[in-house]
Write a protein that holds these residues in place. Structure first.
Motif, PDB file in Angstrom:
ATOM      1  N   ASP A 211     -52.183 -40.810  -2.401  1.00  0.00           N
ATOM      2  CA  ASP A 211     -53.418 -41.414  -2.900  1.00  0.00           C
ATOM      3  C   ASP A 211     -54.635 -40.506  -2.737  1.00  0.00           C
ATOM      4  OD1 ASP A 211     -53.564 -41.624  -0.162  1.00  0.00           O
ATOM      5  OD2 ASP A 211     -54.099 -43.748  -0.123  1.00  0.00           O
ATOM      6  N   ASN A 212     -54.483 -39.391  -2.056  1.00  0.00           N
ATOM      7  CA  ASN A 212     -55.573 -38.419  -1.939  1.00  0.00           C
ATOM      8  C   ASN A 212     -55.471 -37.419  -3.102  1.00  0.00           C
ATOM      9  OD1 ASN A 212     -57.734 -36.911  -0.799  1.00  0.00           O
ATOM     10  ND2 ASN A 212     -56.276 -35.574   0.257  1.00  0.00           N
ATOM     11  N   PHE A 213     -55.346 -37.941  -4.319  1.00  0.00           N
ATOM     12  CA  PHE A 213     -55.127 -37.067  -5.469  1.00  0.00           C
ATOM     13  C   PHE A 213     -56.449 -36.551  -6.035  1.00  0.00           C
ATOM     14  CE2 PHE A 213     -55.247 -41.434  -7.115  1.00  0.00           C
ATOM     15  CZ  PHE A 213     -56.160 -41.336  -8.162  1.00  0.00           C
ATOM     16  N   LYS A 214     -56.321 -35.484  -6.804  1.00  0.00           N
ATOM     17  CA  LYS A 214     -57.483 -34.861  -7.441  1.00  0.00           C
ATOM     18  C   LYS A 214     -57.676 -35.454  -8.830  1.00  0.00           C
ATOM     19  CE  LYS A 214     -59.402 -30.306  -8.574  1.00  0.00           C
ATOM     20  NZ  LYS A 214     -59.133 -28.835  -8.544  1.00  0.00           N
ATOM     21  N   ILE A 215     -58.887 -35.873  -9.121  1.00  0.00           N
ATOM     22  CA  ILE A 215     -59.180 -36.432 -10.431  1.00  0.00           C
ATOM     23  C   ILE A 215     -59.379 -35.299 -11.425  1.00  0.00           C
ATOM     24  CG2 ILE A 215     -60.891 -37.745 -11.749  1.00  0.00           C
ATOM     25  CD1 ILE A 215     -61.195 -39.551  -9.336  1.00  0.00           C
ATOM     26  N   THR A 216     -58.481 -35.250 -12.406  1.00  0.00           N
ATOM     27  CA  THR A 216     -58.482 -34.169 -13.381  1.00  0.00           C
ATOM     28  C   THR A 216     -58.664 -34.688 -14.796  1.00  0.00           C
ATOM     29  OG1 THR A 216     -56.988 -32.914 -11.931  1.00  0.00           O
ATOM     30  CG2 THR A 216     -57.187 -32.166 -14.221  1.00  0.00           C
ATOM     31  N   TYR A 217     -58.052 -35.826 -15.100  1.00  0.00           N
ATOM     32  CA  TYR A 217     -58.086 -36.402 -16.441  1.00  0.00           C
ATOM     33  C   TYR A 217     -58.725 -37.785 -16.396  1.00  0.00           C
ATOM     34  CZ  TYR A 217     -54.717 -32.663 -17.252  1.00  0.00           C
ATOM     35  OH  TYR A 217     -54.108 -31.442 -17.326  1.00  0.00           O
ATOM     36  N   PRO A 218     -59.212 -38.285 -17.543  1.00  0.00           N
ATOM     37  CA  PRO A 218     -59.883 -39.597 -17.561  1.00  0.00           C
ATOM     38  C   PRO A 218     -59.054 -40.717 -16.948  1.00  0.00           C
ATOM     39  CG  PRO A 218     -60.264 -38.457 -19.625  1.00  0.00           C
ATOM     40  CD  PRO A 218     -59.282 -37.605 -18.863  1.00  0.00           C
ATOM     41  N   GLN A 219     -57.744 -40.709 -17.148  1.00  0.00           N
ATOM     42  CA  GLN A 219     -56.914 -41.778 -16.586  1.00  0.00           C
ATOM     43  C   GLN A 219     -56.893 -41.740 -15.056  1.00  0.00           C
ATOM     44  OE1 GLN A 219     -55.893 -39.393 -18.704  1.00  0.00           O
ATOM     45  NE2 GLN A 219     -53.831 -38.622 -18.228  1.00  0.00           N
ATOM     46  N   ASP A 220     -57.132 -40.557 -14.476  1.00  0.00           N
ATOM     47  CA  ASP A 220     -57.191 -40.454 -13.020  1.00  0.00           C
ATOM     48  C   ASP A 220     -58.390 -41.219 -12.471  1.00  0.00           C
ATOM     49  OD1 ASP A 220     -55.007 -38.724 -13.173  1.00  0.00           O
ATOM     50  OD2 ASP A 220     -56.269 -36.936 -13.201  1.00  0.00           O
ATOM     51  N   LEU A 221     -59.483 -41.168 -13.203  1.00  0.00           N
ATOM     52  CA  LEU A 221     -60.694 -41.878 -12.779  1.00  0.00           C
ATOM     53  C   LEU A 221     -60.463 -43.382 -12.769  1.00  0.00           C
ATOM     54  CD1 LEU A 221     -63.648 -41.151 -11.968  1.00  0.00           C
ATOM     55  CD2 LEU A 221     -64.281 -41.621 -14.333  1.00  0.00           C
ATOM     56  N   ALA A 222     -59.772 -43.874 -13.779  1.00  0.00           N
ATOM     57  CA  ALA A 222     -59.474 -45.305 -13.841  1.00  0.00           C
ATOM     58  C   ALA A 222     -58.564 -45.723 -12.689  1.00  0.00           C
ATOM     59  CB  ALA A 222     -58.828 -45.648 -15.181  1.00  0.00           C
ATOM     60  N   LEU A 223     -57.590 -44.885 -12.353  1.00  0.00           N
ATOM     61  CA  LEU A 223     -56.692 -45.190 -11.242  1.00  0.00           C
ATOM     62  C   LEU A 223     -57.448 -45.194  -9.917  1.00  0.00           C
ATOM     63  CD1 LEU A 223     -53.917 -45.673 -10.014  1.00  0.00           C
ATOM     64  CD2 LEU A 223     -53.506 -43.200 -10.097  1.00  0.00           C
ATOM     65  N   ALA A 224     -58.336 -44.236  -9.728  1.00  0.00           N
ATOM     66  CA  ALA A 224     -59.132 -44.182  -8.496  1.00  0.00           C
ATOM     67  C   ALA A 224     -59.996 -45.433  -8.355  1.00  0.00           C
ATOM     68  CB  ALA A 224     -60.006 -42.933  -8.496  1.00  0.00           C
TER      69      ALA A 224
END
Length: 234
Positions: A211-224
């Motif tokens: 869960d300590n992932f790097k936000i790279t793409y728009p879908q990552d922002l939604a998941l965060a």
């Protein structure tokens, strides 16, 4: 006793997000994304100061209210063309303004990893406090890995045994990290640990969660956003 300093390079623009606003300023849970990493470090009793390395032409920092962190936060407008250059410039600028000893620890963290928790930060510090080299948070690779050719077809399956996915923070002594970044060609550096490895050292991998992932793409922002909502409800 050595001190612990956090350094967050935030001079990039995150083109893969498809947004004109630099990635660190995209809104997440009502705040700019970088706010959440800053809060984690500033609220830690183990961290003495948090340095943010910004572009000299940064377009966004002064638009936000950072007064809640004023006791620990320092801005360094010395970001470079690459992440490695920004970290190196930040180390030099920080030492020029504050008394940083060669044995003090520097924790370099991605501005686009907003989900770092106090528990994860504390585990990293505790496991590396007496380490001769330092290390980083990381996750063992679980997925099957494929190597492709230029036509996007599989050339071979890569064995995943003993492979880890690197995260941040990455924690090294000030003098060692400074020497590493000064002496390794930038093209060979994909993270701070790479520079340390190029000197012949072997950073320690501190087991963490995905869960300590790097936000790279728009879908990552939604998941965060969803993960933060779940954390706030628990």
């Amino acid at each position: 006793m050595p001190n612990y300093f956090a350094l967050i390079p935030a001079a990039g623009y995150g083109a893969r997000m498809g947004n004109q606003l630099p990635k660190q300023y995209l809104t997440l849970a009502g705040q700019p994304m970088i706010y959440h990493a800053i809060r984690t470090f500033c609220e830690s009793s183990q961290i003495k100061r948090v340095f943010i390395v910004l572009s000299p032409q940064d377009p966004g920092w002064k638009k936000y209210d950072w007064r809640a962190f004023s006791g620990k936060l320092s801005m360094l407008y010395c970001g470079g063309e690459t992440r490695a250059e920004s970290v190196l410039n930040g180390l030099n600028a920080a030492a020029g303004r504050f008394a940083i000893e060669s044995s003090d620890w520097i924790l370099v963290h991605d501005a686009a990893r907003p989900l770092l928790t106090q528990s994860q930060l504390g585990q990293l510090i505790d496991e590396l406090a007496d380490d001769a080299v330092g290390g980083l948070l990381a996750v063992p690779v679980a997925d099957t890995l494929k190597r492709s050719g230029p036509d996007a077809r599989v050339l071979q399956t890569e064995p995943r045994e003993n492979l880890w996915q690197a995260q941040t923070p990455q924690m090294f002594r000030y003098a060692m990290l400074l020497e590493a970044l000064n002496n390794v060609p930038e093209l060979s550096i994909t993270d701070d640990a790479s520079a340390i490895e190029a000197m012949g050292y072997h950073p320690k991998l501190v087991h963490n969660t995905s869960d300590n992932f790097k936000i790279t793409y728009p879908q990552d922002l939604a998941l965060a956003e969803r993960i933060m909502q779940q954390r706030n409800q628990s």
